[in-house]
Design a protein around this motif. Structure first.
Motif, PDB file in Angstrom:
ATOM      1  N   LEU A  83       0.812  -1.220   0.000  1.00 26.22           N
ATOM      2  CA  LEU A  83       0.000   0.000   0.000  1.00 26.22           C
ATOM      3  C   LEU A  83       0.842   1.265   0.000  1.00 26.22           C
ATOM      4  CD1 LEU A  83      -2.709  -1.125   2.598  1.00 26.22           C
ATOM      5  CD2 LEU A  83      -2.870  -1.152   0.102  1.00 26.22           C
ATOM      6  N   ARG A  84       2.034   1.230   0.606  1.00 28.47           N
ATOM      7  CA  ARG A  84       2.964   2.348   0.635  1.00 28.47           C
ATOM      8  C   ARG A  84       2.350   3.634   1.205  1.00 28.47           C
ATOM      9  NH1 ARG A  84       6.704   0.660   1.491  1.00 28.47           N
ATOM     10  NH2 ARG A  84       8.063   2.239   0.635  1.00 28.47           N
ATOM     11  N   PRO A  85       1.818   3.611   2.448  1.00 23.06           N
ATOM     12  CA  PRO A  85       1.316   4.863   3.040  1.00 23.06           C
ATOM     13  C   PRO A  85       2.434   5.841   3.388  1.00 23.06           C
ATOM     14  CG  PRO A  85       1.284   3.104   4.664  1.00 23.06           C
ATOM     15  CD  PRO A  85       1.677   2.469   3.352  1.00 23.06           C
ATOM     16  N   TYR A  86       3.656   5.366   3.493  1.00 22.83           N
ATOM     17  CA  TYR A  86       4.807   6.230   3.744  1.00 22.83           C
ATOM     18  C   TYR A  86       6.050   5.533   3.225  1.00 22.83           C
ATOM     19  CZ  TYR A  86       4.913   3.113   7.793  1.00 22.83           C
ATOM     20  OH  TYR A  86       4.905   2.002   8.601  1.00 22.83           O
ATOM     21  N   ARG A  87       7.106   6.318   3.084  1.00 24.80           N
ATOM     22  CA  ARG A  87       8.374   5.807   2.568  1.00 24.80           C
ATOM     23  C   ARG A  87       9.507   6.218   3.510  1.00 24.80           C
ATOM     24  NH1 ARG A  87       7.417   4.451  -2.870  1.00 24.80           N
ATOM     25  NH2 ARG A  87       5.458   5.290  -3.664  1.00 24.80           N
ATOM     26  N   VAL A  88      10.645   5.619   3.323  1.00 24.35           N
ATOM     27  CA  VAL A  88      11.820   5.967   4.129  1.00 24.35           C
ATOM     28  C   VAL A  88      12.201   7.417   3.856  1.00 24.35           C
ATOM     29  CG1 VAL A  88      14.265   5.484   4.498  1.00 24.35           C
ATOM     30  CG2 VAL A  88      12.658   3.600   4.201  1.00 24.35           C
ATOM     31  N   GLY A  89      12.428   8.181   4.930  1.00 20.45           N
ATOM     32  CA  GLY A  89      12.784   9.587   4.813  1.00 20.45           C
ATOM     33  C   GLY A  89      11.623  10.539   5.027  1.00 20.45           C
ATOM     34  N   GLU A  90      10.393  10.022   5.018  1.00 13.52           N
ATOM     35  CA  GLU A  90       9.234  10.880   5.233  1.00 13.52           C
ATOM     36  C   GLU A  90       8.931  11.010   6.721  1.00 13.52           C
ATOM     37  OE1 GLU A  90       6.796  10.165   1.052  1.00 13.52           O
ATOM     38  OE2 GLU A  90       6.154   9.131   2.885  1.00 13.52           O
ATOM     39  N   VAL A  91       8.305  12.119   7.106  1.00 13.50           N
ATOM     40  CA  VAL A  91       7.932  12.376   8.498  1.00 13.50           C
ATOM     41  C   VAL A  91       6.472  11.977   8.673  1.00 13.50           C
ATOM     42  CG1 VAL A  91       7.751  14.089  10.331  1.00 13.50           C
ATOM     43  CG2 VAL A  91       9.578  14.272   8.628  1.00 13.50           C
ATOM     44  N   ILE A  92       6.216  11.085   9.626  1.00 17.85           N
ATOM     45  CA  ILE A  92       4.860  10.591   9.834  1.00 17.85           C
ATOM     46  C   ILE A  92       4.488  10.720  11.311  1.00 17.85           C
ATOM     47  CG2 ILE A  92       5.010   8.985   7.908  1.00 17.85           C
ATOM     48  CD1 ILE A  92       5.499   6.743   9.924  1.00 17.85           C
ATOM     49  N   ASP A  93       3.192  10.630  11.569  1.00 14.67           N
ATOM     50  CA  ASP A  93       2.643  10.651  12.923  1.00 14.67           C
ATOM     51  C   ASP A  93       1.852   9.372  13.107  1.00 14.67           C
ATOM     52  OD1 ASP A  93       0.858  11.051  15.165  1.00 14.67           O
ATOM     53  OD2 ASP A  93       1.401  13.163  15.118  1.00 14.67           O
ATOM     54  N   LEU A  94       2.292   8.530  14.036  1.00 17.67           N
ATOM     55  CA  LEU A  94       1.621   7.262  14.320  1.00 17.67           C
ATOM     56  C   LEU A  94       1.036   7.311  15.721  1.00 17.67           C
ATOM     57  CD1 LEU A  94       4.256   4.711  12.941  1.00 17.67           C
ATOM     58  CD2 LEU A  94       2.252   5.621  11.785  1.00 17.67           C
ATOM     59  N   GLY A  95      -0.256   7.539  15.812  1.00 18.95           N
ATOM     60  CA  GLY A  95      -0.909   7.558  17.122  1.00 18.95           C
ATOM     61  C   GLY A  95      -0.363   8.617  18.042  1.00 18.95           C
ATOM     62  N   GLY A  96       0.005   9.781  17.510  1.00 25.61           N
ATOM     63  CA  GLY A  96       0.534  10.860  18.338  1.00 25.61           C
ATOM     64  C   GLY A  96       2.038  10.866  18.470  1.00 25.61           C
ATOM     65  N   VAL A  97       2.725   9.877  17.919  1.00 26.57           N
ATOM     66  CA  VAL A  97       4.190   9.812  17.948  1.00 26.57           C
ATOM     67  C   VAL A  97       4.703  10.163  16.560  1.00 26.57           C
ATOM     68  CG1 VAL A  97       6.202   8.364  18.379  1.00 26.57           C
ATOM     69  CG2 VAL A  97       4.128   8.037  19.731  1.00 26.57           C
ATOM     70  N   ALA A  98       5.420  11.277  16.449  1.00 19.94           N
ATOM     71  CA  ALA A  98       5.911  11.744  15.152  1.00 19.94           C
ATOM     72  C   ALA A  98       7.408  11.493  15.036  1.00 19.94           C
ATOM     73  CB  ALA A  98       5.620  13.238  14.978  1.00 19.94           C
ATOM     74  N   GLY A  99       7.843  11.220  13.812  1.00 21.73           N
ATOM     75  CA  GLY A  99       9.263  10.997  13.568  1.00 21.73           C
ATOM     76  C   GLY A  99       9.523  10.743  12.095  1.00 21.73           C
ATOM     77  N   THR A 100      10.801  10.701  11.751  1.00 19.24           N
ATOM     78  CA  THR A 100      11.232  10.430  10.385  1.00 19.24           C
ATOM     79  C   THR A 100      11.447   8.937  10.217  1.00 19.24           C
ATOM     80  OG1 THR A 100      12.342  12.582  10.283  1.00 19.24           O
ATOM     81  CG2 THR A 100      12.951  10.945   8.617  1.00 19.24           C
ATOM     82  N   VAL A 101      10.870   8.357   9.174  1.00 21.27           N
ATOM     83  CA  VAL A 101      10.988   6.921   8.938  1.00 21.27           C
ATOM     84  C   VAL A 101      12.429   6.599   8.544  1.00 21.27           C
ATOM     85  CG1 VAL A 101      10.172   4.964   7.587  1.00 21.27           C
ATOM     86  CG2 VAL A 101       8.582   6.797   8.220  1.00 21.27           C
ATOM     87  N   GLN A 102      13.061   5.728   9.320  1.00 19.83           N
ATOM     88  CA  GLN A 102      14.428   5.295   9.044  1.00 19.83           C
ATOM     89  C   GLN A 102      14.476   3.955   8.325  1.00 19.83           C
ATOM     90  OE1 GLN A 102      17.120   7.192   9.776  1.00 19.83           O
ATOM     91  NE2 GLN A 102      15.789   8.775  10.610  1.00 19.83           N
ATOM     92  N   ARG A 103      13.515   3.085   8.664  1.00 21.77           N
ATOM     93  CA  ARG A 103      13.538   1.741   8.072  1.00 21.77           C
ATOM     94  C   ARG A 103      12.156   1.123   8.195  1.00 21.77           C
ATOM     95  NH1 ARG A 103      17.481  -3.320   9.916  1.00 21.77           N
ATOM     96  NH2 ARG A 103      16.766  -4.818   8.350  1.00 21.77           N
ATOM     97  N   LEU A 104      11.782   0.368   7.175  1.00 15.92           N
ATOM     98  CA  LEU A 104      10.532  -0.390   7.189  1.00 15.92           C
ATOM     99  C   LEU A 104      10.850  -1.812   6.754  1.00 15.92           C
ATOM    100  CD1 LEU A 104       7.460  -0.784   7.265  1.00 15.92           C
ATOM    101  CD2 LEU A 104       7.361   0.130   4.940  1.00 15.92           C
ATOM    102  N   ASP A 105      10.665  -2.776   7.674  1.00 19.12           N
ATOM    103  CA  ASP A 105      10.889  -4.168   7.328  1.00 19.12           C
ATOM    104  C   ASP A 105       9.623  -4.970   7.582  1.00 19.12           C
ATOM    105  OD1 ASP A 105      10.802  -4.566  10.097  1.00 19.12           O
ATOM    106  OD2 ASP A 105      12.969  -4.422  10.304  1.00 19.12           O
TER     107      ASP A 105
END
Length: 307
Positions: free
Chosen positions: A139-161
């Protein structure tokens, strides 16, 4: 005398026959041990070759797939594809090792199939993370390097496995979120779009010329170099508070400029309102003292010249 010789000959013959059987057994065991040693050595060579072949295949797959535009623009999918290639080579090599050792792989597959139910029940949380990881890769809702908010926790995606999503926040804290939680919660991709809107609320007094206050804030946004001209900055009265009127400023910027531009507009807006003599009210704290001594209250009133 002949009667004694006959049993003796029979005993000697039986001994020779037993020795021959023992020698055959020893020879058979020696042959089996030799064959097993050879098979074990060959299996070890196959295993070592499989490990090196899996690494080589992963590097080749990464180099070949990296030339494809879709994989080159998305390092997450590229990493996942190379991992799949490496695992497939390892599986093929392990099957070859087991066959070389004389193990019937069909029976192993049957045993694994029978044990898969118990393993699945024991690892249902882990398997749900794997399934969620596959869905996220599709589905690719986000990619590595993008800034996302997951349940109130925000950060830059470093890795998705396949198991987790790893992020780092503004304080460089490492955040690890299980993929099953990501897929079941609301995901806000803060940098998924090229542009982003800034929204700042200012409060002014009820006696202020609201048109002038709006014009001041709009001028501040228009003069900032990072604010986009289209859509144009917007200001408007958005709330009538208890002791102030709320004026909201909207300004559009590129996603990478959002954080610093918001801080700049907040400071510049406050300074511009002060420079224009526009009141920015703030709450006042009034302390009321209730003195139970009427004599002291009367003395205090006389000292102030009250009746």
């Amino acid at each position: 005398m002949p009667d004694l010789i006959t049993p003796l000959n029979q005993a000697v013959a039986a001994g020779r026959e037993a020795a021959a059987v023992d020698a055959a057994v020893i020879a058979k065991l020696t042959d089996m041990a030799g064959d097993f040693a050879v098979n074990l050595l060959v299996a070890g060579i196959i295993f070592v070759a499989t490990v090196f072949a899996s690494r080589w295949a992963a590097r080749v797959a990464k180099r070949v797939l990296g030339r494809i535009g879709g994989f080159r623009r998305d390092p997450t999918v590229l990493s996942f594809a190379t991992q799949v290639v490496r695992v497939l080579v390892l599986i093929i090599g392990l099957i070859a090792v087991l066959q070389r050792l004389g193990v019937q792989t069909t029976s192993i597959i049957a045993v694994l199939g029978a044990a898969s139910l118990a393993v699945g029940l024991a690892l249902q949380g882990t398997l749900s993370n794997v399934a969620a990881g596959v869905m996220l890769l599709i589905l690719r809702p986000y990619r590595v390097g993008e800034v996302i908010d997951l349940g109130g926790v925000a950060g830059t995606v470093q890795r998705l496995d396949l198991f987790t999503t790893q992020m780092s926040n503004a304080n460089n804290h490492k955040i690890v979120v299980p993929n099953s939680k990501v897929l079941s919660d609301v995901v806000i991709n803060l940098t998924g779009q090229k542009t982003r809107r800034i929204e700042i609320h200012f409060s002014v007094g009820y006696g202020v010329d609201l048109g002038e206050a709006r014009a001041v804030l709009a001028g501040v946004a228009a003069s900032h170099g990072k604010v986009l001209a289209d859509p144009a900055p917007w200001t408007g009265v958005t709330a009538l508070l208890d002791s102030a009127v709320q004026i909201t400023l909207h300004a559009w910027v590129k996603s990478e400029d959002w954080w610093q531009t918001q801080a700049d507009l907040m400071q510049a807006g406050k300074e511009a309102l002060d420079g224009a003599g526009i009141e920015i009210p703030f709450p006042h704290q009034v302390e009321i003292s209730r003195d139970p001594d009427p004599v002291r209250v009367s003395v205090a009133r006389l000292e102030k010249g009250e009746g």
